[in-house]
Design an enzyme around this catalytic site. Structure first.
Site, PDB file in Angstrom:
ATOM      1  N   GLU A   1      -1.520 -72.297 -27.699  1.00 54.67           N
ATOM      2  CA  GLU A   1      -1.041 -73.388 -28.546  1.00 54.67           C
ATOM      3  C   GLU A   1       0.009 -72.896 -29.546  1.00 54.67           C
ATOM      4  O   GLU A   1       0.144 -71.680 -29.753  1.00 54.67           O
ATOM      5  CB  GLU A   1      -2.228 -73.997 -29.292  1.00 54.67           C
TER       6      GLU A   1
ATOM      7  N   ASP B   1      -7.041 -70.003 -17.537  1.00 55.36           N
ATOM      8  CA  ASP B   1      -7.849 -70.457 -18.666  1.00 55.36           C
ATOM      9  C   ASP B   1      -9.087 -71.235 -18.234  1.00 55.36           C
ATOM     10  O   ASP B   1      -9.233 -71.604 -17.068  1.00 55.36           O
ATOM     11  CB  ASP B   1      -6.996 -71.304 -19.626  1.00 55.36           C
TER      12      ASP B   1
ATOM     13  N   ASP C   1       2.893 -79.818 -25.459  1.00 57.01           N
ATOM     14  CA  ASP C   1       3.450 -79.186 -26.661  1.00 57.01           C
ATOM     15  C   ASP C   1       4.151 -77.870 -26.328  1.00 57.01           C
ATOM     16  O   ASP C   1       4.423 -77.054 -27.208  1.00 57.01           O
ATOM     17  CB  ASP C   1       2.353 -78.981 -27.727  1.00 57.01           C
TER      18      ASP C   1
ATOM     19  N   HIS D   1       2.989 -75.457 -24.251  1.00 56.78           N
ATOM     20  CA  HIS D   1       2.150 -74.261 -24.100  1.00 56.78           C
ATOM     21  C   HIS D   1       2.025 -73.804 -22.653  1.00 56.78           C
ATOM     22  O   HIS D   1       2.192 -74.569 -21.726  1.00 56.78           O
ATOM     23  CB  HIS D   1       0.760 -74.464 -24.723  1.00 56.78           C
TER      24      HIS D   1
HETATM   25  C1  GLP Z   1      -3.572 -77.740 -19.746  1.00 53.66           C
HETATM   26  C2  GLP Z   1      -3.598 -76.385 -19.061  1.00 53.66           C
HETATM   27  C3  GLP Z   1      -2.190 -75.870 -18.814  1.00 53.66           C
HETATM   28  C4  GLP Z   1      -1.364 -76.933 -18.126  1.00 53.66           C
HETATM   29  C5  GLP Z   1      -1.304 -78.151 -18.992  1.00 53.66           C
HETATM   30  C6  GLP Z   1      -0.443 -79.260 -18.424  1.00 53.66           C
HETATM   31  O1  GLP Z   1      -3.357 -77.639 -21.098  1.00 53.66           O
HETATM   32  N1  GLP Z   1      -4.336 -75.450 -19.834  1.00 53.66           N
HETATM   33  O2  GLP Z   1      -2.254 -74.683 -18.057  1.00 53.66           O
HETATM   34  O3  GLP Z   1      -0.076 -76.451 -17.836  1.00 53.66           O
HETATM   35  O4  GLP Z   1      -2.630 -78.638 -19.170  1.00 53.66           O
HETATM   36  O5  GLP Z   1      -1.200 -80.120 -17.653  1.00 53.66           O
HETATM   37  P1  GLP Z   1      -0.591 -81.219 -16.706  1.00 53.66           P
HETATM   38  O6  GLP Z   1      -0.082 -80.461 -15.511  1.00 53.66           O
HETATM   39  O7  GLP Z   1      -1.755 -82.082 -16.348  1.00 53.66           O
HETATM   40  O8  GLP Z   1       0.465 -81.916 -17.450  1.00 53.66           O
END
Ligand code: GLP
Length: 270
Positions: free
Chosen positions: A148, A66, A141, A143
């Site tokens: 989402e 992404d 959440d 995802h």
């Molecule tokens: C973002 C990314 C996800 C990732 C998530 C969790 O939303 N788009 O791919 O898994 O953050 O991030 P973190 O690893 O900082 O908790």
């Protein structure tokens, strides 16, 4: 589904990096799906160490999950916004290993025609022969990527609006440090769809920290629902490995069983 529980973040990261390195060694031109967020940083550091000891990325192709909409992509130039995922990947991994620039795919958040661009991204994944191993974190959440709540479990690469929770989480983790106001954060992103992710031949999901223990339990042991898109992991037909630290695994009902299975598999070389 292999669920591996490690004592802490460092051990989780090492385990994940060893799995990724295993793919690179077995198939030097493998296609990796990569993720951003704070979770994979430790695994990327381990891979950088392994590269210094000889792990070769010269034929590896990568596709990132992404990117924020409206954010730049050129890996060697400066960015409109320091928090682009392209920059994150460059700083945390790509500039430290011998991957070829032409083998790196990260959604271009600056595209003028997102719909056409997303269809092209999907085509490029197909042209590369599909993803051998998709690395995933887990959003607060539940995802994957930026899929989402409410994203169809068959969804493809597309533009997605971010929820307030995701904006809050990512603000805390990245934007605040860079002194960017929350109102300035991009509210949209390009993300591979859940359906796109499920087409990867193998999945490696990593999650750490007590903050995510509830959502991990829902994801692995709860019902499959588009409200928690990572529950789609239960529908994947290929190899699935989940590596958790103890804190993230603390709400799993069957943790003892997963640990037993891992021990048996190791003991019998399965
Ligand atoms: C973002 C990314 C996800 C990732 C998530 C969790 O939303 N788009 O791919 O898994 O953050 O991030 P973190 O690893 O900082 O908790």
């Amino acid at each position: 589904m292999d669920i591996i529980i490690r004592e802490n973040y460092e051990k989780m990261s090492k385990c994940a990096a060893e799995i990724i390195a295993g793919y690179v060694k077995a198939k030097p031109d493998c296609v990796l799906g990569l993720a951003t967020g704070s979770t994979p940083i430790g695994a990327y550091r381990e891979l950088i160490k392994m590269h210094r000891e000889g792990l070769d990325f010269s034929q590896v192709k990568t596709f990132n999950l992404d990117e924020y909409l409206g954010v730049g992509i050129d890996l060697e130039k400066t960015y409109d916004m320091d928090q682009s995922y392209a920059r994150f990947m460059y700083e945390e991994l790509f500039k430290h290993i011998n991957i070829k620039k032409e083998n790196i795919y990260i959604p271009d958040g600056k595209t003028k025609d997102p719909k056409k661009y997303c269809a092209w991204y999907e085509q490029e994944i197909k042209k590369a022969g599909g993803i051998d191993l998709q690395l995933l974190g887990l959003g607060g959440d539940g995802h994957w990527g930026f899929n989402e709540p409410g994203s169809s479990l068959g969804s493809r690469t597309r533009v997605q609006a971010l929820t307030e929770q995701t904006l809050d989480d990512n603000y805390e983790a990245f934007y605040k440090k860079a002194n960017i106001a929350r109102s300035e954060m991009p509210h949209f992103a390009i993300t591979m769809g859940v359906g796109t992710i499920l087409e990867a031949r193998n999945i490696l999901m990593i999650v750490n920290g007590a903050r995510k223990a509830d959502v991990v339990a829902k994801c692995l042991e709860g019902p499959v629902t588009s409200q928690i898109t990572a529950t789609a992991i239960q529908l994947h037909s290929g190899g699935i490995t989940v590596v958790l630290d103890q804190a993230a695994a603390s709400k799993l009902k069957n943790a003892g069983h997963y640990m037993f299975v891992e021990k048996m598999k190791r003991q019998y070389g399965l």
